[in-house]
Design a protein around this motif. Structure first.
Motif, PDB file in Angstrom:
ATOM      1  N   THR A  92       0.910  -1.351   0.043  1.00 35.47           N
ATOM      2  CA  THR A  92       0.113  -0.096   0.137  1.00 35.47           C
ATOM      3  C   THR A  92       0.876   1.126  -0.079  1.00 35.47           C
ATOM      4  OG1 THR A  92      -1.552  -1.241   1.184  1.00 35.47           O
ATOM      5  CG2 THR A  92      -2.073   1.092   1.199  1.00 35.47           C
ATOM      6  N   LEU A  93       1.837   1.447   0.774  1.00 36.92           N
ATOM      7  CA  LEU A  93       3.060   2.308   0.906  1.00 36.92           C
ATOM      8  C   LEU A  93       3.682   2.582  -0.439  1.00 36.92           C
ATOM      9  CD1 LEU A  93       4.413   2.071   4.225  1.00 36.92           C
ATOM     10  CD2 LEU A  93       3.811   4.211   3.283  1.00 36.92           C
ATOM     11  N   ALA A  94       3.866   1.235  -1.097  1.00 34.89           N
ATOM     12  CA  ALA A  94       4.616   1.396  -2.420  1.00 34.89           C
ATOM     13  C   ALA A  94       3.710   1.849  -3.474  1.00 34.89           C
ATOM     14  CB  ALA A  94       5.094  -0.159  -2.795  1.00 34.89           C
ATOM     15  N   SER A  95       2.336   1.752  -3.425  1.00 36.45           N
ATOM     16  CA  SER A  95       1.292   2.399  -4.306  1.00 36.45           C
ATOM     17  C   SER A  95       1.376   3.750  -4.150  1.00 36.45           C
ATOM     18  CB  SER A  95       0.094   1.935  -3.902  1.00 36.45           C
ATOM     19  OG  SER A  95      -0.201   0.554  -3.946  1.00 36.45           O
ATOM     20  N   PHE A  96       1.357   4.262  -2.896  1.00 35.65           N
ATOM     21  CA  PHE A  96       1.625   5.842  -3.119  1.00 35.65           C
ATOM     22  C   PHE A  96       2.801   6.311  -3.631  1.00 35.65           C
ATOM     23  CE2 PHE A  96      -1.816   5.237  -0.193  1.00 35.65           C
ATOM     24  CZ  PHE A  96      -2.443   6.387  -0.140  1.00 35.65           C
ATOM     25  N   VAL A  97       3.989   5.660  -3.448  1.00 32.47           N
ATOM     26  CA  VAL A  97       5.172   6.099  -4.208  1.00 32.47           C
ATOM     27  C   VAL A  97       5.074   5.943  -5.648  1.00 32.47           C
ATOM     28  CG1 VAL A  97       7.520   5.540  -4.255  1.00 32.47           C
ATOM     29  CG2 VAL A  97       6.439   5.197  -1.820  1.00 32.47           C
ATOM     30  N   VAL A  98       4.577   5.031  -6.267  1.00 32.23           N
ATOM     31  CA  VAL A  98       4.480   4.888  -7.561  1.00 32.23           C
ATOM     32  C   VAL A  98       3.270   6.197  -7.910  1.00 32.23           C
ATOM     33  CG1 VAL A  98       3.250   3.418  -9.502  1.00 32.23           C
ATOM     34  CG2 VAL A  98       4.918   2.305  -7.681  1.00 32.23           C
ATOM     35  N   ALA A  99       2.356   6.322  -7.312  1.00 31.78           N
ATOM     36  CA  ALA A  99       1.481   7.398  -7.727  1.00 31.78           C
ATOM     37  C   ALA A  99       2.351   8.763  -7.803  1.00 31.78           C
ATOM     38  CB  ALA A  99       0.126   7.489  -6.960  1.00 31.78           C
ATOM     39  N   GLY A 100       3.091   8.968  -6.552  1.00 33.52           N
ATOM     40  CA  GLY A 100       4.047   9.907  -6.581  1.00 33.52           C
ATOM     41  C   GLY A 100       4.833  10.334  -7.607  1.00 33.52           C
ATOM     42  N   ALA A 101       5.321   9.096  -8.273  1.00 34.85           N
ATOM     43  CA  ALA A 101       6.180   8.900  -9.410  1.00 34.85           C
ATOM     44  C   ALA A 101       5.367   9.355 -10.791  1.00 34.85           C
ATOM     45  CB  ALA A 101       6.869   7.781  -9.415  1.00 34.85           C
ATOM     46  N   ASP A 102       4.399   9.569 -10.510  1.00 36.76           N
ATOM     47  CA  ASP A 102       3.297   9.994 -11.681  1.00 36.76           C
ATOM     48  C   ASP A 102       2.833   8.835 -12.606  1.00 36.76           C
ATOM     49  OD1 ASP A 102       1.955  12.086 -12.848  1.00 36.76           O
ATOM     50  OD2 ASP A 102       3.632  12.350 -14.336  1.00 36.76           O
ATOM     51  N   TYR A 103       2.963   7.527 -11.986  1.00 39.60           N
ATOM     52  CA  TYR A 103       2.225   6.523 -12.753  1.00 39.60           C
ATOM     53  C   TYR A 103       0.810   6.115 -11.976  1.00 39.60           C
ATOM     54  CZ  TYR A 103       6.695   5.800 -14.732  1.00 39.60           C
ATOM     55  OH  TYR A 103       7.900   6.120 -15.322  1.00 39.60           O
ATOM     56  N   PRO A 104      -0.313   6.253 -12.717  1.00 40.16           N
ATOM     57  CA  PRO A 104      -1.690   6.137 -12.137  1.00 40.16           C
ATOM     58  C   PRO A 104      -1.896   4.789 -11.424  1.00 40.16           C
ATOM     59  CG  PRO A 104      -1.967   6.937 -14.435  1.00 40.16           C
ATOM     60  CD  PRO A 104      -0.606   6.574 -14.179  1.00 40.16           C
ATOM     61  N   VAL A 105      -2.283   4.806 -10.469  1.00 40.46           N
ATOM     62  CA  VAL A 105      -2.781   3.441  -9.427  1.00 40.46           C
ATOM     63  C   VAL A 105      -4.077   3.348  -9.318  1.00 40.46           C
ATOM     64  CG1 VAL A 105      -2.100   2.429  -7.496  1.00 40.46           C
ATOM     65  CG2 VAL A 105      -0.264   3.483  -8.377  1.00 40.46           C
ATOM     66  N   SER A 106      -4.535   2.230  -9.339  1.00 38.64           N
ATOM     67  CA  SER A 106      -6.096   1.813  -8.947  1.00 38.64           C
ATOM     68  C   SER A 106      -5.785   0.715  -7.932  1.00 38.64           C
ATOM     69  CB  SER A 106      -6.797   1.415 -10.673  1.00 38.64           C
ATOM     70  OG  SER A 106      -6.128   0.675 -11.246  1.00 38.64           O
TER      71      SER A 106
END
Length: 311
Positions: A92-106
């Motif tokens: 879940t934390l990694a999901s926020f990092v991925v979103a912060g790197a500008d890759y959309p996460v669902s």
């Protein structure tokens, strides 16, 4: 159900259509709790087959509340859980990092069943309000780069199963299904699994769904890259055995990535990592999984680039 149970007790597998039908009937309330519990526990004693898992998955997708991303290419980072390791909420934390790197996460997630704190537990404790209003979720992923799909709101047909799962308190085939039944059906998928046999089944289903994917299993049982030992990574190109040094990251001890004993404690770890105050071990394990997710995207040439983006 009696005939199905006898078939399973005789070590005979279900066909795709039988598996699909049985889940439709469970959702329809055709069986009592004892019958459902007996059915679920079969898969604690033997491996699920490709045809069975495929049928279960198709049934849940038949019955779910759909979420159309209208062409947006997103990723889901979702593990099966059930590894019994009681880590903090790494994926879940990694999901926020991925979103912060500008890759959309669902992100698809649920309350913990065999663990103290699932993704839904930690986000709810931080004040997030679950919704299946697709307009709201579409705005969230557009504005924040991430939306969260709380499984019970998108799979209402499984409402009758939830209390049985809680009472059993152990992993069941529903753990195996979680990463496969994201209602948004994202193009990209990073999935950690608790069992190597299952890790080798998943690619058959993900290839059929035409997904770009990476399936992870750490050899000491974690359903993610734990950095505590070598791990298997399976993608469209095949299967690899990798070690922390191959990612240019340090080897960790299990105690360094353990979670708290309460939901609130795990929420504290969650905020600590996101605010830059996590331990070196916590940061590294989140980065390892976030970077692996980012590397699923076609325009990212290698893991080193993905790790830089995650950092």
């Amino acid at each position: 159900m009696k005939a199905i149970l006898n078939q399973l007790f005789e070590h005979r597998e279900l066909s795709h259509e039988q598996a699909r039908e049985i889940l439709h009937r469970i959702a329809g309330g055709d069986f009592n709790n004892s019958q459902i519990a007996a059915f679920m526990t079969v898969y604690l004693m033997r491996s699920v087959s490709v045809e069975e898992l495929s049928g279960f998955r198709d049934a849940l997708l038949d019955l779910c509340v759909p979420f159309d991303l209208k062409g947006l290419e997103s990723i889901d980072l979702c593990g099966t859980g059930g590894d019994g390791k009681n880590t903090f909420n790494i994926s879940t934390l990694a999901s926020f990092v991925v979103a912060g790197a500008d890759y959309p996460v669902s992100k698809h997630g649920n309350y913990g069943v065999s663990s103290i704190c699932g993704s839904s537990n930690v986000l709810e404790s931080l004040g997030y309000k679950f919704t299946n209003d697709t307009d709201v979720l579409s705005r969230q992923i557009e504005e924040a780069g991430i939306c969260f799909l709380h499984a019970p709101l998108f799979h209402p047909a499984m409402k009758s199963v939830a209390p049985i799962r809680r009472e059993l308190g152990v992993k069941t085939f529903f753990n195996m299904l979680g990463p496969l039944v994201n209602p948004a059906q994202p193009v990209y998928q990073l999935t950690g699994v608790f069992d190597l046999k299952l890790a080798r089944i998943y690619p058959y289903l993900l290839r059929k769904a035409r997904k770009e994917f990476k399936v992870l299993h750490s050899l000491d049982g974690f359903d993610e890259i734990s950095l505590t030992c070598p791990f298997k990574m399976i993608d469209q190109k095949g299967e690899k055995l990798l070690a922390p040094k191959d990612l240019k990251l340090d080897k960790l001890e299990e105690a360094e990535i353990v979670g708290a004993d309460t939901v609130e404690g795990n929420a504290d770890i969650f905020l600590s990592v996101l605010s830059g105050k996590g331990t070196a071990a916590q940061n590294q394990v989140v980065l390892a999984n976030a970077a692996t997710a980012i590397s699923c995207f076609e325009e990212v040439p290698d893991f080193e680039t993905a790790l830089d983006k995650a950092k």
